[in-house]
Motif scaffolding. Structure first.
Motif, short mmCIF file in Angstrom:
data_model
loop_
_atom_site.label_atom_id
_atom_site.label_comp_id
_atom_site.label_asym_id
_atom_site.label_seq_id
_atom_site.Cartn_x
_atom_site.Cartn_y
_atom_site.Cartn_z
N GLU A 31 0.84 -1.20 0.00
CA GLU A 31 0.00 0.00 0.00
C GLU A 31 0.88 1.25 0.00
N ILE A 32 0.44 2.24 -0.77
CA ILE A 32 1.15 3.52 -0.84
C ILE A 32 0.17 4.61 -0.45
N VAL B 84 -6.57 3.18 -5.50
CA VAL B 84 -7.86 2.58 -5.14
C VAL B 84 -8.81 3.58 -4.51
N GLU B 85 -8.27 4.68 -3.99
CA GLU B 85 -9.12 5.71 -3.39
C GLU B 85 -8.42 7.05 -3.46
N GLU C 27 -12.08 6.50 -19.51
CA GLU C 27 -13.37 7.14 -19.28
C GLU C 27 -13.96 6.78 -17.93
N ARG C 28 -13.49 5.69 -17.33
CA ARG C 28 -14.02 5.24 -16.04
C ARG C 28 -12.88 4.86 -15.10
N PRO C 29 -12.28 5.87 -14.45
CA PRO C 29 -11.22 5.56 -13.48
C PRO C 29 -11.72 4.56 -12.44
N GLN C 30 -10.89 3.58 -12.14
CA GLN C 30 -11.29 2.49 -11.25
C GLN C 30 -10.82 2.71 -9.82
N CYS C 31 -11.16 3.87 -9.28
CA CYS C 31 -10.85 4.13 -7.87
C CYS C 31 -12.03 4.84 -7.24
N ARG D 234 -4.40 -3.17 -10.03
CA ARG D 234 -4.86 -2.64 -11.31
C ARG D 234 -6.05 -3.43 -11.84
N ALA D 235 -7.06 -2.68 -12.24
CA ALA D 235 -8.28 -3.30 -12.78
C ALA D 235 -7.99 -3.84 -14.16
#
Length: 153
Positions: A33-34, A92-93, A119-123, A151-152
């Motif tokens: 985690e970063i 992720v957030e 177009e759809r950031p995955q966080c 990564r998604a």
């Protein structure tokens, strides 16, 4: 000054004056985690990018540069993540702290999509209106958490 890790591979710094004055790293890695401290519109030398003009009370009087400030903030996040072999794809957030919600909403979608190259950031994303940020001409600050390997697909 480029982002660096002078105190070991788990912490990162820009080498700017406010790090020492406030006493914090820009990023910290724990396991995979970063955690990225609030990033805002400064370049690698600590100079503000697209600072907002201030009124006679020392408050921003024009919010039109929020998009440029947001891009600079994401650039800083990307540079810090790169120190750990991560990218914005690992985020992720995120939480965006903004001075003007209307100005932010006018640009946030386009700037986020460009930063994340999708177009759809995955966080997960939060946006919070605040009355003041660290630098008077600052309009936005972004904090995030990344998980290496998340990564998604």
């Amino acid at each position: 000054m480029a982002a660096s890790q002078p105190h070991g591979k788990n912490t990162a710094y820009w080498g700017v004056s406010w790090e020492e004055g406030y006493g914090y790293p820009q990023a910290r890695k724990v396991g995979n985690e970063i955690y990225i401290s609030g990033q805002f519109n400064h370049d690698e030398e600590g100079n503000l990018v697209a600072p907002a003009p201030l009124n006679s009370e020392g408050k921003p009087s024009d919010f039109s540069s929020i998009g440029e400030q947001m891009r600079a903030s994401y650039d800083n996040i990307a540079k810090l993540l790169a120190l750990y072999g991560a990218t914005l794809d690992d985020v992720v957030e995120e939480t965006l702290y903004v001075l003007d919600m209307d100005a932010a909403f006018a640009v946030v979608g386009d700037v986020r999509k460009a930063a994340y190259r999708t177009e759809r950031p995955q966080c997960a994303s939060n946006i919070i209106g605040v009355s003041r940020l660290a630098q008077r001409s600052q309009l936005i600050e972004i904090v995030c958490k990344a998980v290496i390997g998340s990564r998604a697909d």
